[in-house]
Design a protein around this motif. Structure first.
Motif, PDB file in Angstrom:
ATOM      1  N   GLU A  46       3.249  -1.523  -7.419  1.00 42.23           N
ATOM      2  CA  GLU A  46       3.564  -0.236  -8.051  1.00 42.23           C
ATOM      3  C   GLU A  46       2.431   0.193  -8.993  1.00 42.23           C
ATOM      4  O   GLU A  46       1.993   1.344  -8.970  1.00 42.23           O
ATOM      5  CB  GLU A  46       4.871  -0.359  -8.822  1.00 42.23           C
ATOM      6  N   ASN A  47       1.949  -0.741  -9.800  1.00 44.16           N
ATOM      7  CA  ASN A  47       0.863  -0.432 -10.730  1.00 44.16           C
ATOM      8  C   ASN A  47      -0.451  -0.163 -10.011  1.00 44.16           C
ATOM      9  O   ASN A  47      -1.213   0.722 -10.427  1.00 44.16           O
ATOM     10  CB  ASN A  47       0.699  -1.552 -11.760  1.00 44.16           C
ATOM     11  N   LEU A  48      -0.733  -0.886  -8.952  1.00 49.13           N
ATOM     12  CA  LEU A  48      -1.940  -0.612  -8.161  1.00 49.13           C
ATOM     13  C   LEU A  48      -1.858   0.771  -7.518  1.00 49.13           C
ATOM     14  O   LEU A  48      -2.847   1.519  -7.493  1.00 49.13           O
ATOM     15  CB  LEU A  48      -2.137  -1.688  -7.090  1.00 49.13           C
ATOM     16  N   ALA A  49      -0.690   1.110  -7.001  1.00 48.82           N
ATOM     17  CA  ALA A  49      -0.504   2.433  -6.391  1.00 48.82           C
ATOM     18  C   ALA A  49      -0.718   3.531  -7.429  1.00 48.82           C
ATOM     19  O   ALA A  49      -1.346   4.564  -7.142  1.00 48.82           O
ATOM     20  CB  ALA A  49       0.892   2.529  -5.773  1.00 48.82           C
ATOM     21  N   ARG A  50      -0.222   3.319  -8.625  1.00 50.69           N
ATOM     22  CA  ARG A  50      -0.419   4.286  -9.713  1.00 50.69           C
ATOM     23  C   ARG A  50      -1.905   4.424 -10.038  1.00 50.69           C
ATOM     24  O   ARG A  50      -2.428   5.531 -10.169  1.00 50.69           O
ATOM     25  CB  ARG A  50       0.363   3.869 -10.952  1.00 50.69           C
ATOM     26  N   MET A  51      -2.578   3.286 -10.129  1.00 46.97           N
ATOM     27  CA  MET A  51      -3.998   3.266 -10.465  1.00 46.97           C
ATOM     28  C   MET A  51      -4.836   3.990  -9.397  1.00 46.97           C
ATOM     29  O   MET A  51      -5.789   4.699  -9.715  1.00 46.97           O
ATOM     30  CB  MET A  51      -4.467   1.812 -10.603  1.00 46.97           C
ATOM     31  N   TYR A  52      -4.456   3.850  -8.129  1.00 49.99           N
ATOM     32  CA  TYR A  52      -5.185   4.480  -7.033  1.00 49.99           C
ATOM     33  C   TYR A  52      -4.550   5.801  -6.576  1.00 49.99           C
ATOM     34  O   TYR A  52      -4.888   6.322  -5.529  1.00 49.99           O
ATOM     35  CB  TYR A  52      -5.323   3.499  -5.868  1.00 49.99           C
ATOM     36  N   LYS A  53      -3.636   6.304  -7.392  1.00 53.80           N
ATOM     37  CA  LYS A  53      -3.000   7.606  -7.175  1.00 53.80           C
ATOM     38  C   LYS A  53      -2.327   7.742  -5.802  1.00 53.80           C
ATOM     39  O   LYS A  53      -2.376   8.779  -5.164  1.00 53.80           O
ATOM     40  CB  LYS A  53      -4.014   8.728  -7.401  1.00 53.80           C
ATOM     41  N   ASP A  54      -1.664   6.661  -5.391  1.00 50.01           N
ATOM     42  CA  ASP A  54      -0.863   6.667  -4.161  1.00 50.01           C
ATOM     43  C   ASP A  54       0.583   6.882  -4.579  1.00 50.01           C
ATOM     44  O   ASP A  54       1.353   5.939  -4.758  1.00 50.01           O
ATOM     45  CB  ASP A  54      -1.048   5.346  -3.417  1.00 50.01           C
ATOM     46  N   GLU A  55       0.954   8.139  -4.755  1.00 47.20           N
ATOM     47  CA  GLU A  55       2.267   8.487  -5.295  1.00 47.20           C
ATOM     48  C   GLU A  55       3.421   8.044  -4.403  1.00 47.20           C
ATOM     49  O   GLU A  55       4.473   7.643  -4.901  1.00 47.20           O
ATOM     50  CB  GLU A  55       2.327   9.986  -5.570  1.00 47.20           C
ATOM     51  N   LYS A  56       3.225   8.102  -3.101  1.00 45.74           N
ATOM     52  CA  LYS A  56       4.285   7.713  -2.164  1.00 45.74           C
ATOM     53  C   LYS A  56       4.609   6.220  -2.321  1.00 45.74           C
ATOM     54  O   LYS A  56       5.777   5.836  -2.434  1.00 45.74           O
ATOM     55  CB  LYS A  56       3.855   8.017  -0.733  1.00 45.74           C
ATOM     56  N   THR A  57       3.582   5.384  -2.342  1.00 46.22           N
ATOM     57  CA  THR A  57       3.793   3.944  -2.500  1.00 46.22           C
ATOM     58  C   THR A  57       4.347   3.631  -3.882  1.00 46.22           C
ATOM     59  O   THR A  57       5.261   2.809  -4.025  1.00 46.22           O
ATOM     60  CB  THR A  57       2.478   3.170  -2.262  1.00 46.22           C
ATOM     61  N   GLU A  58       3.825   4.302  -4.899  1.00 50.43           N
ATOM     62  CA  GLU A  58       4.321   4.080  -6.256  1.00 50.43           C
ATOM     63  C   GLU A  58       5.808   4.394  -6.355  1.00 50.43           C
ATOM     64  O   GLU A  58       6.590   3.607  -6.892  1.00 50.43           O
ATOM     65  CB  GLU A  58       3.536   4.938  -7.251  1.00 50.43           C
ATOM     66  N   LYS A  59       6.203   5.536  -5.817  1.00 47.21           N
ATOM     67  CA  LYS A  59       7.615   5.937  -5.859  1.00 47.21           C
ATOM     68  C   LYS A  59       8.488   4.938  -5.100  1.00 47.21           C
ATOM     69  O   LYS A  59       9.555   4.540  -5.584  1.00 47.21           O
ATOM     70  CB  LYS A  59       7.777   7.338  -5.264  1.00 47.21           C
ATOM     71  N   SER A  60       8.020   4.530  -3.925  1.00 47.96           N
ATOM     72  CA  SER A  60       8.771   3.571  -3.117  1.00 47.96           C
ATOM     73  C   SER A  60       8.943   2.245  -3.868  1.00 47.96           C
ATOM     74  O   SER A  60      10.037   1.666  -3.893  1.00 47.96           O
ATOM     75  CB  SER A  60       8.034   3.342  -1.795  1.00 47.96           C
ATOM     76  N   CYS A  61       7.881   1.766  -4.507  1.00 43.83           N
ATOM     77  CA  CYS A  61       7.947   0.510  -5.263  1.00 43.83           C
ATOM     78  C   CYS A  61       8.838   0.642  -6.490  1.00 43.83           C
ATOM     79  O   CYS A  61       9.585  -0.292  -6.819  1.00 43.83           O
ATOM     80  CB  CYS A  61       6.541   0.071  -5.678  1.00 43.83           C
ATOM     81  N   THR A  62       8.772   1.771  -7.167  1.00 46.62           N
ATOM     82  CA  THR A  62       9.616   1.995  -8.344  1.00 46.62           C
ATOM     83  C   THR A  62      11.089   1.940  -7.954  1.00 46.62           C
ATOM     84  O   THR A  62      11.891   1.276  -8.615  1.00 46.62           O
ATOM     85  CB  THR A  62       9.284   3.348  -9.006  1.00 46.62           C
ATOM     86  N   GLU A  63      11.434   2.630  -6.876  1.00 49.29           N
ATOM     87  CA  GLU A  63      12.826   2.637  -6.417  1.00 49.29           C
ATOM     88  C   GLU A  63      13.283   1.242  -5.992  1.00 49.29           C
ATOM     89  O   GLU A  63      14.377   0.802  -6.350  1.00 49.29           O
ATOM     90  CB  GLU A  63      12.988   3.634  -5.262  1.00 49.29           C
ATOM     91  N   LEU A  64      12.436   0.557  -5.232  1.00 52.07           N
ATOM     92  CA  LEU A  64      12.795  -0.783  -4.759  1.00 52.07           C
ATOM     93  C   LEU A  64      12.916  -1.759  -5.925  1.00 52.07           C
ATOM     94  O   LEU A  64      13.870  -2.538  -5.987  1.00 52.07           O
ATOM     95  CB  LEU A  64      11.757  -1.292  -3.752  1.00 52.07           C
ATOM     96  N   SER A  65      11.987  -1.704  -6.865  1.00 54.08           N
ATOM     97  CA  SER A  65      12.029  -2.649  -7.988  1.00 54.08           C
ATOM     98  C   SER A  65      13.282  -2.446  -8.837  1.00 54.08           C
ATOM     99  O   SER A  65      13.856  -3.418  -9.327  1.00 54.08           O
ATOM    100  CB  SER A  65      10.762  -2.550  -8.839  1.00 54.08           C
ATOM    101  N   GLU A  66      13.719  -1.212  -8.998  1.00 54.95           N
ATOM    102  CA  GLU A  66      14.955  -0.968  -9.759  1.00 54.95           C
ATOM    103  C   GLU A  66      16.167  -1.568  -9.056  1.00 54.95           C
ATOM    104  O   GLU A  66      17.030  -2.165  -9.702  1.00 54.95           O
ATOM    105  CB  GLU A  66      15.150   0.532 -10.004  1.00 54.95           C
ATOM    106  N   LYS A  67      16.229  -1.411  -7.729  1.00 53.79           N
ATOM    107  CA  LYS A  67      17.336  -2.004  -6.970  1.00 53.79           C
ATOM    108  C   LYS A  67      17.319  -3.528  -7.076  1.00 53.79           C
ATOM    109  O   LYS A  67      18.363  -4.167  -7.281  1.00 53.79           O
ATOM    110  CB  LYS A  67      17.248  -1.600  -5.498  1.00 53.79           C
ATOM    111  N   VAL A  68      16.134  -4.112  -6.941  1.00 52.22           N
ATOM    112  CA  VAL A  68      15.997  -5.563  -7.014  1.00 52.22           C
ATOM    113  C   VAL A  68      16.422  -6.061  -8.395  1.00 52.22           C
ATOM    114  O   VAL A  68      17.175  -7.022  -8.516  1.00 52.22           O
ATOM    115  CB  VAL A  68      14.544  -5.998  -6.697  1.00 52.22           C
TER     116      VAL A  68
END
Length: 166
Positions: free
Chosen positions: A30-52
């Protein structure tokens, strides 16, 4: 440890450290996606991490022993739960009382003067010494003997517990 096809310490099901490390990996991505401005991956990781995180905190906490299950619904007190406290991105709600309770239980049940025991001495499967023939040694491998390397994991957990403590 296995002796032939016999698993001395079977861990069938959802293991605490695997889930804690998986959550940590998702947060790193999620943090790497944020750093490289990959919003789709960041959003997907944020949602998944909250569920986990929600699922982990609901299912892995052992209220009776004030620690984490080693494997879901397994009451053995083992050091693997320290992975949930010691990583960069702890899966636990670190602002709750749960992390401190877990750390106190691990301290009380597993800390020895040489490192951490692999199983609480109160457990009926506890074996204090690693000795004898290969069968006897394998039977004690994860049943209570002390592992010095776990002290590093313990110290990282301690640092995170006091970092988040109010």
């Amino acid at each position: 440890a296995k002796i032939g096809n016999f698993a001395v310490t079977p861990r069938n099901g959802k293991a605490v450290e695997v889930n804690a490390l998986w959550y940590n990996a998702i947060k790193i991505l999620e943090n790497l996606a944020r750093m490289y401005k990959d919003e789709k991956t960041e959003k997907s990781c944020t949602e998944l991490s909250e569920k986990v995180k929600q699922s982990f905190n609901k299912k892995f906490y052992n209220k009776k022993n004030k620690c984490l299950y080693d494997v879901l619904e397994n009451d053995e007190i083992r050091p693997n739960q320290l992975f949930a406290l010691s990583v960069t991105y702890p899966v636990l709600d670190m602002s709750s009382k749960m992390p401190k309770e877990i750390f106190e239980t691990v301290t009380k049940e597993l800390v020895t003067k040489y490192g951490l025991a692999t199983l609480s001495s109160k457990d009926q499967s506890y074996v204090a010494t690693y000795e004898g023939d290969s069968f006897r040694r394998d039977m004690s491998y994860h049943q209570g003997i002390t592992w010095p390397w776990l002290a590093g994991l313990y110290m990282d957990a301690f640092k995170n517990v006091i970092k988040y403590e109010k």
